[in-house]
Design an enzyme around this catalytic site. Structure first.
Site, short mmCIF file in Angstrom:
data_model
loop_
_atom_site.label_atom_id
_atom_site.label_comp_id
_atom_site.label_asym_id
_atom_site.label_seq_id
_atom_site.Cartn_x
_atom_site.Cartn_y
_atom_site.Cartn_z
N LYS A 21 0.85 -1.18 0.00
CA LYS A 21 0.00 0.00 0.00
C LYS A 21 0.89 1.23 0.00
CE LYS A 21 -3.85 1.99 2.71
NZ LYS A 21 -4.74 1.74 3.87
N SER A 73 -9.59 1.79 3.06
CA SER A 73 -8.74 2.55 2.18
C SER A 73 -7.74 1.70 1.41
CB SER A 73 -7.97 3.60 3.00
OG SER A 73 -7.12 2.95 3.96
N SER A 85 -9.95 -0.83 7.24
CA SER A 85 -9.42 -0.63 5.90
C SER A 85 -8.65 -1.80 5.32
CB SER A 85 -8.55 0.63 5.87
OG SER A 85 -9.33 1.78 6.03
#
Length: 486
Positions: free
Chosen positions: A76, A151, A175
């Site tokens: 990420k 996210s 998330s």
């Protein structure tokens, strides 16, 4: 190659079916061909990946390979990675090249993994749909009209589409678990403090936690073993030994006590999601587990408490982005105040600005006691609810999200978006571990089962999830997008 789990890829590499370089080249080719439709990556690190793959092949030839040597994954874009653009999905950091590696990046490199790049995300991890990214929304490979969740939506979409076998995400209020549910993969949020946050760009420091996202619980166990451990550079990282998370995967579930929180099965839960979760519970009963209803009485306070605490911490953490030291700087500022104002106004997106404003307000004089202090008191009550429940049962189970993935652009009201995290937020407030595993499909969109445990029981959660995956094949289902582009 792209359809294999990490465990299966390890066996193939050991058998010499292909090299790490060949595997890496194959996946880089898939990213080139397919990610234009998904937008799951912000940066692809072609050259660095091939160098790492060659090093892994040399280690294997020398008999020095570990369980993760030569296995590709993605990070990420919230983890600082030396020499690589690290943006947190924001215009504010669009020009930031990190001068150092996050601890997780160091640990995974030391384990021999091959990073293929940095995945798309909601800006500064603020969102539940991956529509808040400066780099555009990510599409769900199960249905390109649907969100992948957020996210960590880029990480989830990349794994589901077969662009990488695993990815690393972060979870502040769901998330990892919510996008894992929306994309039909397995995602684990460890206990707060189990994994170092050093080098992970902060959203809410008392809530953020990194974790693995992969196709199976076995893969998550392999990754967590490499990621976890004490780090002197992170004062919130717990000094506790790291077990072999794969050791207990095959332990039978006879005698397991499962609790179903009644607050997770009320109004607002999609009937298809509830039906899938109830069917999953029956599988556990067939494996020897017993089920009882429990109560988490302060659950309905979780969202208001979270949306006081998290924005307050974000307001503090994001104050460093001022246009002076690094990040976006406005053109031709009239003076220092103009530099601050315009750099932050131009660099941050709407959702980030909204949360900064909320957080600054709740921390201001006259409001701190009324809002922030009260929210922390409620947080303690929520944590105690879980501790009380785990006196009665071994694990808790319920839905990861009230609905399957929703359409892109469907949640224009911020409050309706925040409510998507109703089943995940309390876990972060309490600091306990939780994971989502595939448990059904509604139409063309996956459903996730959430499994929760008390602090530092990741090995037990992984065992429970693995046994479920041995008895079902939901985790082996692939979206048509991946099958059609094999």
């Amino acid at each position: 190659m792209h359809d294999k789990t990490l465990a299966e890829l390890t066996r193939s590499l050991e058998a010499g079916e292909f090299s790490s370089r060949e595997l890496t080249q194959h996946l880089l080719g898939r990213i080139d061909r397919l990610d234009g439709k998904l937008n799951s990556f912000i940066t692809v690190t072609y050259d660095q990946a091939l160098v790492a793959a060659d090093a892994a092949d040399k280690a294997r030839a020398a008999g020095e390979a570990g369980p993760l040597t030569g296995l590709p994954l993605a990070l990420k874009d919230i983890f600082c990675t030396q020499g690589v653009k690290t943006t947190a999905g924001s215009r504010m950091l669009d020009n930031f090249i990190s001068p150092y590696d996050a601890t997780i990046v160091e640990k995974l490199e030391a384990a021999g993994t091959v990073s293929l790049g940095k995945t798309n995300m909601d800006e500064f991890a603020m969102g539940s749909s991956n529509e808040n990214s400066h780099y555009g929304a990510v599409k769900n490979p199960w249905d390109l009209d649907a969100v992948p969740g957020g996210s960590s939506g880029g990480s989830a979409a990349a794994v589901a589409a077969g662009l990488v076998p695993a990815a690393i995400g972060t979870d502040t209020g769901g998330s990892i678990r919510q996008p894992a549910a929306f994309c039909g993969i397995t995602g684990l949020k460890p206990t707060y403090g189990r994994v170092s946050r050093y080098g992970m760009i902060a959203y809410a420091s008392s809530l953020d936690q990194a974790g693995p996202m992969a196709r199976s619980a076995e893969d998550c166990a392999l990754l967590l073993g490499a990621m976890a451990g004490h780090d002197l550079r992170d004062s919130t990282c717990v000094a506790r030994g790291v077990p072999d998370y794969t050791e207990e995967l095959d332990t039978p579930l006879a005698g397991l006590k499962i609790g179903l929180p009644r607050e997770y099965f009320g109004d607002g839960l999609d009937p298809q999601v509830e039906a899938a979760i109830r069917e999953a519970i029956k599988v556990f009963e067939s494996l020897g587990a017993s089920v009882r209803e429990v109560s988490l009485p302060h659950t309905h306070y979780a969202i208001p408490a979270y949306y006081v605490i998290a924005p307050a911490e974000a307001s503090s953490n994001l104050s460093r982005f001022d246009g002076v030291r690094f990040g976006h700087r406005c053109d031709n500022p009239a003076d220092l105040i103009d530099l601050y104002k315009r750099s932050r106004a131009e660099g941050f997106g709407d959702e980030v600005k909204r949360r900064i404003l909320i957080g600054t307000h709740t921390l201001s004089e006259g409001f701190f006691d009324a809002y922030y202090k009260k929210a922390q008191q409620v947080r303690r009550l929520i944590r105690q609810d879980f501790l009380d429940a785990f006196e009665e049962v071994d694990v808790l189970m319920g839905p990861a999200s009230p609905t399957p993935a929703f359409d892109l652009g469907a949640k224009k009201d911020p409050v309706s978006m925040y409510l998507q995290d109703i089943y995940t937020i309390a876990i972060n407030l309490a600091g306990i571990p939780g994971m989502s595993v595939p448990a059904g499909i509604a139409g063309s969109r996956p459903i996730g089962l959430q499994i929760l445990g008390s602090h530092f029981t990741e090995a037990r959660l992984l065992n429970v999830a693995h046994q479920f995956q041995q008895a079902t094949d939901w985790h082996r289902q692939r979206p048509a997008f991946a099958e059609e582009n094999a």
